[in-house]
Each structure stands twice: as C-alpha cells, then as structure tokens.
Design a protein around this motif. Structure first.
Motif, mmCIF file in Angstrom:
data_model
loop_
_atom_site.group_PDB
_atom_site.id
_atom_site.type_symbol
_atom_site.label_atom_id
_atom_site.label_comp_id
_atom_site.label_asym_id
_atom_site.label_seq_id
_atom_site.Cartn_x
_atom_site.Cartn_y
_atom_site.Cartn_z
ATOM 1 N N THR A 20 3.476 63.778 39.085
ATOM 2 C CA THR A 20 3.841 64.553 37.908
ATOM 3 C C THR A 20 2.754 65.574 37.585
ATOM 4 N N THR A 34 2.356 77.189 22.534
ATOM 5 C CA THR A 34 3.746 77.058 22.125
ATOM 6 C C THR A 34 4.399 78.435 22.164
ATOM 7 N N HIS A 65 19.800 78.965 31.934
ATOM 8 C CA HIS A 65 19.242 77.778 32.575
ATOM 9 C C HIS A 65 19.864 77.483 33.936
ATOM 10 N N HIS A 82 24.161 73.875 33.703
ATOM 11 C CA HIS A 82 23.202 73.414 32.700
ATOM 12 C C HIS A 82 23.535 74.036 31.357
ATOM 13 N N ILE A 138 17.527 74.195 24.517
ATOM 14 C CA ILE A 138 16.254 73.505 24.709
ATOM 15 C C ILE A 138 16.361 72.219 23.891
ATOM 16 N N PRO A 139 16.522 71.083 24.560
ATOM 17 C CA PRO A 139 16.691 69.825 23.835
ATOM 18 C C PRO A 139 15.486 69.502 22.952
ATOM 19 N N HIS A 162 13.701 66.968 22.787
ATOM 20 C CA HIS A 162 12.613 66.257 23.466
ATOM 21 C C HIS A 162 11.889 67.134 24.497
ATOM 22 N N GLU A 163 12.245 68.428 24.561
ATOM 23 C CA GLU A 163 11.593 69.370 25.466
ATOM 24 C C GLU A 163 11.054 70.547 24.665
ATOM 25 N N THR A 164 10.181 71.323 25.297
ATOM 26 C CA THR A 164 9.634 72.500 24.639
ATOM 27 C C THR A 164 9.377 73.578 25.679
ATOM 28 N N VAL A 165 9.203 74.782 25.239
ATOM 29 C CA VAL A 165 8.828 75.894 26.107
ATOM 30 C C VAL A 165 7.381 76.236 25.783
#
Length: 87
Positions: A28, A35, A49, A53, A57-58, A60-63
């Motif tokens: 990983t 952010t 995406h 897909h 952006i869920p 539990h995710e971030t960009v």
C-alpha cells in the motif's frame, strides 16, 4: 516490516509537508497531501471517474493534491510497493 517513509516534499520546511510512505507488508502507498480546494474537486468531478464508476467522492475518500516536484518520490514509492509484492 511495516510502514516505511519514502520521501517528503523537498521544498517544505517543518510544516505543510506532503509525504509518501509504503507499507512493505501489502504494498500500500500512503500519501499525505494538501486537501483539494472546492474548485479542484469540481474539476475532478467534471473530468469523471471512468466507465462503470459513479462520479462522486464517497464520504470515506478524499481528493488531495501534491506538488509535481514530488513525482520522483511517487515513482520510487510505486517501485518499492511493486517490489514488496514480489516477495
């Protein structure tokens, strides 16, 4: 082995330091970055995406974004992660 530091943005001081690590156990890659701004997120969503897909952006995710000058560090992290999977 655990998580191993790969590199840090060479143009940072002691704060605001985009950083890259690799977990040698599972390959990983972990990235600490800035952010993304609302404008950047809007651009990401406009880019899409890919097929099959949802264009979201869920929660539990971030960009994040990191400086282009860190490309060599990311390449090393990718190489290291790939090598960890060969063992």
């Amino acid at each position: 082995m655990g998580v191993r530091f790969v590199g840090i943005d060479p143009n940072t001081g002691t704060a605001n330091s985009p950083t890259v690590w690799v977990d040698d156990a599972d390959g990983t890659i972990m990235i600490q970055g800035f952010t993304a701004s609302e404008s950047q997120i809007t651009q990401v969503l406009a880019a899409g995406h890919g097929p099959d897909h949802e264009n979201t952006i869920p929660a539990h995710e971030t960009v994040i974004h990191i400086p282009a000058r860190m490309v060599p560090i990311l390449r090393k992290a990718c190489d290291d992660a790939e090598r960890s999977q060969l063992h």
